[in-house]
Design a protein around this motif. Structure first.
Motif, PDB file in Angstrom:
ATOM      1  N   SER A 111      35.151  34.126  78.437  1.00  0.00           N
ATOM      2  CA  SER A 111      36.348  34.836  78.884  1.00  0.00           C
ATOM      3  C   SER A 111      37.028  35.620  77.772  1.00  0.00           C
ATOM      4  O   SER A 111      37.986  36.359  78.028  1.00  0.00           O
ATOM      5  CB  SER A 111      37.353  33.842  79.483  1.00  0.00           C
ATOM      6  N   SER A 112      36.570  35.488  76.537  1.00  0.00           N
ATOM      7  CA  SER A 112      37.215  36.149  75.406  1.00  0.00           C
ATOM      8  C   SER A 112      36.514  37.454  75.056  1.00  0.00           C
ATOM      9  O   SER A 112      35.282  37.509  74.949  1.00  0.00           O
ATOM     10  CB  SER A 112      37.215  35.235  74.178  1.00  0.00           C
ATOM     11  N   ASP A 130      42.513  36.766  72.214  1.00  0.00           N
ATOM     12  CA  ASP A 130      43.173  36.937  73.503  1.00  0.00           C
ATOM     13  C   ASP A 130      43.589  35.583  74.079  1.00  0.00           C
ATOM     14  O   ASP A 130      44.694  35.424  74.595  1.00  0.00           O
ATOM     15  CB  ASP A 130      42.297  37.713  74.481  1.00  0.00           C
ATOM     16  N   LEU A 131      42.719  34.574  73.980  1.00  0.00           N
ATOM     17  CA  LEU A 131      43.078  33.239  74.450  1.00  0.00           C
ATOM     18  C   LEU A 131      44.198  32.662  73.579  1.00  0.00           C
ATOM     19  O   LEU A 131      45.149  32.047  74.078  1.00  0.00           O
ATOM     20  CB  LEU A 131      41.867  32.311  74.416  1.00  0.00           C
ATOM     21  N   GLN A 132      44.090  32.852  72.284  1.00  0.00           N
ATOM     22  CA  GLN A 132      45.087  32.326  71.360  1.00  0.00           C
ATOM     23  C   GLN A 132      46.453  32.948  71.620  1.00  0.00           C
ATOM     24  O   GLN A 132      47.485  32.257  71.606  1.00  0.00           O
ATOM     25  CB  GLN A 132      44.653  32.595  69.920  1.00  0.00           C
ATOM     26  N   SER A 133      46.499  34.250  71.857  1.00  0.00           N
ATOM     27  CA  SER A 133      47.770  34.935  72.080  1.00  0.00           C
ATOM     28  C   SER A 133      48.496  34.381  73.297  1.00  0.00           C
ATOM     29  O   SER A 133      49.718  34.173  73.268  1.00  0.00           O
ATOM     30  CB  SER A 133      47.520  36.442  72.244  1.00  0.00           C
ATOM     31  N   ARG A 134      47.757  34.111  74.380  1.00  0.00           N
ATOM     32  CA  ARG A 134      48.378  33.570  75.587  1.00  0.00           C
ATOM     33  C   ARG A 134      48.926  32.173  75.343  1.00  0.00           C
ATOM     34  O   ARG A 134      50.079  31.877  75.649  1.00  0.00           O
ATOM     35  CB  ARG A 134      47.377  33.542  76.745  1.00  0.00           C
ATOM     36  N   GLU A 135      48.111  31.297  74.740  1.00  0.00           N
ATOM     37  CA  GLU A 135      48.531  29.902  74.606  1.00  0.00           C
ATOM     38  C   GLU A 135      49.617  29.720  73.542  1.00  0.00           C
ATOM     39  O   GLU A 135      50.417  28.781  73.619  1.00  0.00           O
ATOM     40  CB  GLU A 135      47.339  29.005  74.301  1.00  0.00           C
ATOM     41  N   ARG A 179      52.241  31.359  73.278  1.00  0.00           N
ATOM     42  CA  ARG A 179      53.539  31.542  73.910  1.00  0.00           C
ATOM     43  C   ARG A 179      54.116  30.232  74.431  1.00  0.00           C
ATOM     44  O   ARG A 179      55.304  30.156  74.751  1.00  0.00           O
ATOM     45  CB  ARG A 179      53.419  32.563  75.051  1.00  0.00           C
TER      46      ARG A 179
END
Length: 302
Positions: A117-118, A150-155, A157
């Protein structure tokens, strides 16, 4: 002394690298056994040519703390995330760290399975210290803290720190160089002045000195142990070096994804003076099953 873990004829061994040979540790000792005992001269078996073995991550650490010790990296990555940048004042108070996954560490020349998904795939060039007995630093190795941005940026938050954007893989290797071998590189302030470079498909994208850390490894260790417990064999990552130690820092400074995110088949090589080089290739892991939707409180009312 250079300690390695390797496969030879299907059997995993700990060993000491001397020139073109790796000498297995006698008595079935592992590298972690040597680190925990602080052995300076372990008994060795006859050497095997390095070309005939497969190097693995040099040890299986009980715990892995990864710090953020480079000011330039913090500023650049924050600019990539929020477009503003700057370094939070709280960052200067103490060396912040997070616990990463010791169970997904891989070694040199292994494929790195990024989450399917990344698409914002990144590397991070770090040096890692291995903790020895009695609160000492036993030695150093290279660490690549792979990041699905992208996964890191979402989590992030959620304000709990990185999780699935990091825990799928980390590369460690090619071996552990004992601390005494690198003492000649220590500067007057106690930092190791080692040149660190990163390249993607043979093109250099980052270069910095390890001595640009804001805190020494000894300070990182002391802070990790404060009101807590650090065990021999634990690993402490330096955090990503500045000046191109990862792609996200460059994205922040340039205002665009240049160089582009890593893709399948890309080869990343990290090199640290006095230690060696660590190379891995990017691949995509099988897609994960979708999560069921969160059941909101209104749906839980009787």
């Amino acid at each position: 002394m250079r300690l390695a873990t390797f496969l030879h004829r299907g059997v995993e061994h700990g060993g000491v690298v001397r020139g073109p040979l790796v000498h297995p540790l006698a008595g079935g000792l592992t590298v972690l056994d040597v680190v925990r005992a602080g052995l300076a001269d372990p008994e060795l078996l006859p050497g095997v040519p390095l070309r005939e073995v497969r190097l693995l991550a040099p040890l299986h650490p009980p715990a892995f703390r990864d710090f953020v010790a480079f000011e330039e990296h913090v500023e650049g990555v924050r600019r990539a995330v929020d477009g503003v940048g700057g370094v939070p004042e709280a960052w200067y108070d103490a060396p912040a760290f997070y616990f990463t996954n010791p169970h997904t560490l891989i070694g040199p020349d292994a494929d790195v399975p990024f989450p399917a998904s990344s698409v914002a795939r990144d590397f991070e060039l770090e040096v890692a210290a291995v903790v020895g007995p009695s609160g000492s630093i036993f030695g150093y190795t290279i660490f690549n803290d792979w990041s699905a941005r992208d996964l890191q940026s979402r989590e992030m938050r959620v304000n709990l720190g990185p999780a699935k954007g990091k825990d799928f893989a980390g590369s460690l290797g090619p071996w552990i160089v004992t601390a005494g071998e690198l003492e000649r590189h220590r500067d007057a302030a106690g930092f190791l002045a080692l040149t660190c470079t990163a390249s993607v498909n043979g093109a250099e994208v980052g270069r910095d000195l390890l001595s640009h850390m804001g805190w020494t490894f000894e300070t990182l260790l002391a802070y990790a142990a404060r009101d807590s417990h650090v065990a021999p064999g634990d690993v402490l990552g330096s955090g990503t070096v500045g000046n191109g130690g990862c792609l996200a820092e460059l994205w922040g400074r340039r205002g665009r994804q240049d160089p582009p995110p890593l893709q399948d088949g890309d080869v990343v090589t990290l090199t640290v003076e006095g230690i060696g080089s660590l190379t891995n290739r990017i691949v995509t892991a099988p897609p994960a099953a979708p999560l069921p939707p969160f059941r909101r409180s209104v749906e839980r009312q009787p």
